[in-house]
Design a protein around this motif. Structure first.
Motif, short mmCIF file in Angstrom:
data_model
loop_
_atom_site.label_atom_id
_atom_site.label_comp_id
_atom_site.label_asym_id
_atom_site.label_seq_id
_atom_site.Cartn_x
_atom_site.Cartn_y
_atom_site.Cartn_z
N GLN A 1 39.21 -7.43 1.83
CA GLN A 1 38.32 -7.07 0.72
C GLN A 1 39.06 -7.10 -0.61
N LEU A 2 40.29 -6.57 -0.61
CA LEU A 2 41.07 -6.56 -1.84
C LEU A 2 41.52 -7.98 -2.20
N LEU A 3 41.81 -8.78 -1.19
CA LEU A 3 42.18 -10.17 -1.42
C LEU A 3 41.04 -10.91 -2.11
N ARG A 4 39.83 -10.69 -1.61
CA ARG A 4 38.65 -11.33 -2.20
C ARG A 4 38.36 -10.78 -3.59
N ALA A 5 38.53 -9.47 -3.75
CA ALA A 5 38.22 -8.82 -5.03
C ALA A 5 39.10 -9.31 -6.17
N THR A 6 40.34 -9.69 -5.84
CA THR A 6 41.31 -10.11 -6.86
C THR A 6 41.53 -11.62 -6.91
N ASN A 7 40.62 -12.33 -6.26
CA ASN A 7 40.72 -13.80 -6.21
C ASN A 7 42.05 -14.23 -5.62
N GLY A 8 42.38 -13.57 -4.49
CA GLY A 8 43.62 -13.92 -3.78
C GLY A 8 44.87 -13.41 -4.48
N PHE A 9 44.75 -12.27 -5.17
CA PHE A 9 45.87 -11.72 -5.95
C PHE A 9 46.45 -12.80 -6.86
N SER A 10 45.55 -13.45 -7.58
CA SER A 10 45.95 -14.58 -8.42
C SER A 10 46.65 -14.12 -9.70
N LYS A 11 47.43 -15.01 -10.27
CA LYS A 11 48.13 -14.71 -11.53
C LYS A 11 47.15 -14.45 -12.66
N ASP A 12 45.99 -15.09 -12.59
CA ASP A 12 44.98 -14.87 -13.63
C ASP A 12 44.46 -13.44 -13.63
N ASN A 13 44.56 -12.78 -12.49
CA ASN A 13 44.08 -11.40 -12.37
C ASN A 13 45.18 -10.38 -12.55
N LEU A 14 46.43 -10.84 -12.69
CA LEU A 14 47.56 -9.94 -12.84
C LEU A 14 47.53 -9.28 -14.22
N ILE A 15 47.51 -7.94 -14.25
CA ILE A 15 47.45 -7.23 -15.53
C ILE A 15 48.67 -6.33 -15.76
#
Length: 356
Positions: free
Chosen positions: A47-61
């Protein structure tokens, strides 16, 4: 005989009412428990993998020594953004950091503390241990960004900066004096202070916290904390105390007011942010204040009918704020200002300035 029948009927009626009342009360409790459980749902790695788009760099804050923080959306929370803090368990101390944060968030609730949504302790698709904490997303970023980002720095006036300081002081007062168990944060710094939609500051990241009266041993922060904000006695092997947090707060206050970080290039050969601010108190305090704050009373925010009087009042308030920061960040822990007094003094200054 008739009287007996009346007695039996009335008794049955009373029992029925009692049973109905008990069932209603039980249902209310069950509904309450259900409502509470919905607030802390279980989430899986997938669920968290999907929520963060695969823990992508674009989602890294954000990224720290023990973890990386991603922006994500969980379907279970009506498509609201969340901040997903993923522990890097390969780093020594990450497991303990996760445990300490869980312990901290289990018992504390305050408007100036970051709100935790849930946690995840599972395995990834390769069978490796996976641990994460899910927080309420803070859309206005960190205090560090507001102080040092070219896009944000000019948008903070004096009143807003003092409000941030009051928020942080209130959070410390709560964990030091009102939470059970008492908590020492251990790593207070601008990047661990998050700002919400209403420009309210929230203290987060309890990965280095110490708890009084719990199973966790008292440890020093010689191997943790952040250079420039960590109390000097920790480097000598002293145990973490409330006064260590007060020191960190004092440094943050001086950073907010001067616009300079404690690791600024000018601080060398014995000069520190604390000494820099102390010099300002001895001379002219406004010479050491962030230029963006000075605009507060150099432009049109002061009542022109009493401009001279109000300008004097603001300068006195600025000096008082700097004095608080200096008093909190002295080397000797026992000489630092009590956080309760800090809250009182800052709130008094804020109230005074709001009447200018």
């Amino acid at each position: 005989m008739f009287a007996i029948l009346i007695f039996v009927a009335s008794t049955l009626f009373a029992i029925t009412c009692l049973a109905y009342s008990w069932c209603k009360k039980k249902r209310k409790i069950q509904l309450s428990q259900l409502s509470t459980s919905k607030q802390f749902i279980n989430v899986s790695y997938s669920q968290l993998l999907r929520a963060t788009n695969g823990f992508s760099k674009d989602n890294l804050i954000g990224k720290g020594g023990f973890s990386s923080v991603y922006k994500g959306i969980l379907d279970e929370y009506e498509d609201r953004f969340m901040a997903v803090k993923v522990l890097n368990l390969q780093n020594k101390g990450a497991q303990r950091s996760f445990e300490r944060e869980c312990e901290a968030w289990r018992n504390i609730r305050h408007r100036n503390l970051l709100k935790i949504i849930t946690t995840c302790s599972s395995v990834d698709f390769q069978g490796n241990d996976f641990k994460a904490l899910v927080y309420e997303f803070m859309p206005n970023g960190s205090l560090h960004n507001w102080l040092h980002s070219s896009e944000s720095i000019s948008r903070l006036d004096l009143l807003q900066k003092i409000k941030f300081l009051v928020d942080i002081a209130n959070a410390l007062d709560y964990i030091h004096n009102h939470s059970v168990p008492t908590i020492v944060h251990g790593d207070l710094k601008p990047s661990n202070i998050l700002i919400d939609d209403d420009m309210v500051a929230h203290v987060g990241d309890f990965g280095l916290a110490r708890f009084q009266g719990t199973m966790y041993p008292n440890i020093t922060t010689g191997f943790g904390g952040t250079i420039g904000y960590v109390a000097p006695e920790y480097g000598l092997g002293s145990k973490m105390t409330n006064m260590g947090d007060v020191y960190s707060f004092g440094i943050i206050l001086l950073e907010v007011m001067t616009g300079k970080t404690p690791t600024d290039d000018i601080f060398n050969e014995g000069l520190s942010l604390h000494k820099f601010a102390s010099m300002g108190l001895q001379d002219h305090a406004t010479d050491f204040i962030d230029v963006n704050i000075l605009k507060f009373y150099q432009e049109d925010k002061i009542n022109t009918q009493n401009k001279e009087e109000n300008t004097k009042k603001i300068v006195e308030c600025l000096a008082s704020i700097i004095q608080i920061g200096v008093s909190c960040s002295v080397d000797s822990p026992c000489k630092r200002m009590d956080i309760k007094k800090v809250v009182y003094e800052l709130q008094h200054i804020l109230d005074s300035l709001q009447n200018v």
